[in-house]
Design a protein around this motif. Sequence first.
Motif, PDB file in Angstrom:
ATOM      1  N   GLU B 100       0.834  -1.202   0.000  1.00  0.00           N
ATOM      2  CA  GLU B 100       0.000   0.000   0.000  1.00  0.00           C
ATOM      3  C   GLU B 100       0.864   1.245   0.000  1.00  0.00           C
ATOM      4  OE1 GLU B 100      -4.145  -1.238   2.291  1.00  0.00           O
ATOM      5  OE2 GLU B 100      -2.553  -0.246   3.395  1.00  0.00           O
ATOM      6  N   ARG B 101       1.887   1.198   0.817  1.00  0.00           N
ATOM      7  CA  ARG B 101       2.784   2.346   0.928  1.00  0.00           C
ATOM      8  C   ARG B 101       3.543   2.586  -0.362  1.00  0.00           C
ATOM      9  NH1 ARG B 101       6.143   2.370   6.385  1.00  0.00           N
ATOM     10  NH2 ARG B 101       4.317   2.907   7.602  1.00  0.00           N
ATOM     11  N   ALA B 102       4.020   1.490  -0.923  1.00  0.00           N
ATOM     12  CA  ALA B 102       4.788   1.611  -2.161  1.00  0.00           C
ATOM     13  C   ALA B 102       3.901   2.196  -3.257  1.00  0.00           C
ATOM     14  CB  ALA B 102       5.318   0.240  -2.571  1.00  0.00           C
ATOM     15  N   ILE B 103       2.653   1.753  -3.333  1.00  0.00           N
ATOM     16  CA  ILE B 103       1.736   2.282  -4.337  1.00  0.00           C
ATOM     17  C   ILE B 103       1.500   3.768  -4.091  1.00  0.00           C
ATOM     18  CG2 ILE B 103      -0.675   2.216  -5.115  1.00  0.00           C
ATOM     19  CD1 ILE B 103      -0.520  -0.835  -4.605  1.00  0.00           C
ATOM     20  N   GLY B 104       1.398   4.115  -2.814  1.00  0.00           N
ATOM     21  CA  GLY B 104       1.193   5.516  -2.460  1.00  0.00           C
ATOM     22  C   GLY B 104       2.355   6.404  -2.861  1.00  0.00           C
ATOM     23  N   ARG B 105       3.523   5.802  -3.005  1.00  0.00           N
ATOM     24  CA  ARG B 105       4.694   6.611  -3.359  1.00  0.00           C
ATOM     25  C   ARG B 105       4.860   6.794  -4.856  1.00  0.00           C
ATOM     26  NH1 ARG B 105       8.303   3.828   0.691  1.00  0.00           N
ATOM     27  NH2 ARG B 105       7.676   4.791   2.644  1.00  0.00           N
ATOM     28  N   LEU B 106       4.062   6.075  -5.630  1.00  0.00           N
ATOM     29  CA  LEU B 106       4.151   6.264  -7.083  1.00  0.00           C
ATOM     30  C   LEU B 106       3.555   7.617  -7.444  1.00  0.00           C
ATOM     31  CD1 LEU B 106       2.844   2.822  -8.419  1.00  0.00           C
ATOM     32  CD2 LEU B 106       5.219   3.614  -8.372  1.00  0.00           C
ATOM     33  N   PRO B 107       4.082   8.264  -8.474  1.00  0.00           N
ATOM     34  CA  PRO B 107       3.415   9.481  -8.957  1.00  0.00           C
ATOM     35  C   PRO B 107       1.972   9.139  -9.342  1.00  0.00           C
ATOM     36  CG  PRO B 107       5.549   9.207 -10.017  1.00  0.00           C
ATOM     37  CD  PRO B 107       5.289   7.948  -9.232  1.00  0.00           C
ATOM     38  N   SER B 108       1.075  10.073  -9.068  1.00  0.00           N
ATOM     39  CA  SER B 108      -0.347   9.813  -9.257  1.00  0.00           C
ATOM     40  C   SER B 108      -0.683   9.272 -10.647  1.00  0.00           C
ATOM     41  CB  SER B 108      -1.120  11.100  -8.981  1.00  0.00           C
ATOM     42  OG  SER B 108      -2.471  10.865  -9.133  1.00  0.00           O
ATOM     43  N   GLU B 109      -0.065   9.841 -11.693  1.00  0.00           N
ATOM     44  CA  GLU B 109      -0.470   9.420 -13.041  1.00  0.00           C
ATOM     45  C   GLU B 109       0.002   7.996 -13.351  1.00  0.00           C
ATOM     46  OE1 GLU B 109       1.302  12.130 -12.439  1.00  0.00           O
ATOM     47  OE2 GLU B 109       3.235  11.998 -13.465  1.00  0.00           O
ATOM     48  N   GLN B 110       1.114   7.593 -12.745  1.00  0.00           N
ATOM     49  CA  GLN B 110       1.559   6.205 -12.940  1.00  0.00           C
ATOM     50  C   GLN B 110       0.684   5.246 -12.132  1.00  0.00           C
ATOM     51  OE1 GLN B 110       5.773   5.787 -12.194  1.00  0.00           O
ATOM     52  NE2 GLN B 110       6.260   7.565 -13.444  1.00  0.00           N
ATOM     53  N   ARG B 111       0.320   5.698 -10.933  1.00  0.00           N
ATOM     54  CA  ARG B 111      -0.530   4.872 -10.075  1.00  0.00           C
ATOM     55  C   ARG B 111      -1.860   4.575 -10.768  1.00  0.00           C
ATOM     56  NH1 ARG B 111      -2.018   8.123  -5.240  1.00  0.00           N
ATOM     57  NH2 ARG B 111       0.182   8.632  -5.364  1.00  0.00           N
ATOM     58  N   GLU B 112      -2.436   5.613 -11.384  1.00  0.00           N
ATOM     59  CA  GLU B 112      -3.722   5.428 -12.057  1.00  0.00           C
ATOM     60  C   GLU B 112      -3.640   4.375 -13.153  1.00  0.00           C
ATOM     61  OE1 GLU B 112      -6.715   8.952 -12.296  1.00  0.00           O
ATOM     62  OE2 GLU B 112      -4.757   9.693 -12.917  1.00  0.00           O
ATOM     63  N   VAL B 113      -2.613   4.468 -13.981  1.00  0.00           N
ATOM     64  CA  VAL B 113      -2.470   3.508 -15.076  1.00  0.00           C
ATOM     65  C   VAL B 113      -2.303   2.097 -14.512  1.00  0.00           C
ATOM     66  CG1 VAL B 113      -0.978   2.745 -16.942  1.00  0.00           C
ATOM     67  CG2 VAL B 113      -1.543   5.160 -16.735  1.00  0.00           C
TER      68      VAL B 113
END
Lengths: 257, 165
Positions: B100-113
């Motif tokens: 969860e934390r690692a996902i939270g650290r991704l830039p938002s636009e990469q996380r969305e994809v």
Amino acid sequence: MSEERTVTEADLQAYADGRLAEARLAEVEQWLAARPEEAERVTAYRQLGDELHGVYAAVLDEPVPQRLERAARRRWRWRTAAAAAGLVALGGLIGVLGDRALHEWRAPAPAPEAASFVRRAVVAHATYAPEVRHPVEVGADQEAHLVAWLSKRLGAPVRAPKLESVGYNLVGGRLLPGDGSPTAQFMYQCQYGTRVTLYLRTDAASNRETAFRYAREGNVRVFYWVDRKLGYALSSSDISKEDLNKVANAVYQQLNP
Amino acid sequence: MSDAERLVELIPRLRRYARALVGDRASADDLVQDTLERAWAKLHLYSRGTDLRAWLFTVMHNVHVNKLRASRATDPLEDEMPELAQRAPQGDALLVRDLERAIGRLPSEQREVLLLVTLEEMSYDEAARTLDIPIGTVMSRLSRAREKLRAMMTGQAAAKLKVVK
């Protein structure tokens, strides 16, 4: 055996997602077989995907919060409520009037006195609207008594508008303290449990009318206005500004037939 | 089935995606609520017969981007989600929190994809249309997101091993 086409990064992503066409799949697998590091990388991607699913799967089974279900059903409720009352055509007109009222008012911040009135309405709404067991002092089943009692305590004839046409039924009301004199609150609820409250006080200082004014405090939206001897504030924390505006229009029309 | 019923049916999917996107439950549900309200306001823009789910994810994406923009206006560092509440992790819970934390650290636009493709299992083409970006951008963001996530997760594993030694 086929000649080796270049394997792109996009191929590897598609491979990790299990989305390669069969012919291409064989080529990519062959390519990976010769490159253990790349193979390890895409395997890790696959595994991360599985883990991701695992982490968030439980959300699908969580009970849906009421506020979201209400949000999903909202407009449908309005449409059917309006259609039932034959108000569809009127809706546009009411909207225009409401917007005009908003425009007219786009003036200075509320006078301190009005701000205190709005503040009290918001606090009263936030206190009693979520109340499950005792939302009101006197229920709608004793409406005549409720209205007579509040009129007497506020020192002005008070009425509880009928809002069935916009989907809201009276729950009841209560007497509340105000700045120097008592105030009152009527509570309404729609069939999905969404509540709006109408807060009233006598505005003895002036015998005037104002346009609708809009304010928002926290998650509570409020339309407020003065109509002759009474000041009104209609509050909700659950419905949109537009929907609240419609209810405010209905209140106004009920009180000024 | 009425629009309202179809929307209600899709709530769990929207909530799951929102939870992964913004982290904490309350903010995620706020995002879903704003999305549903906006969906009603914009329903005339939805063309009947097309995929309502994909359309809703587009609406959510727009709401999310607007929220990010608004929060950036006040806090320029508000790109990543705040640290998640600390719970005593054990076994699988450790993985859950790390991921969860690692996902939270991704830039938002990469996380969305990443979330649309893996969690929602959208095709690359659907993800591209949902986010209104070229498919090539979907692929490059996906690739970068995965690589960052992998680095973070293996980095953590390496760090733990070092401590054990």
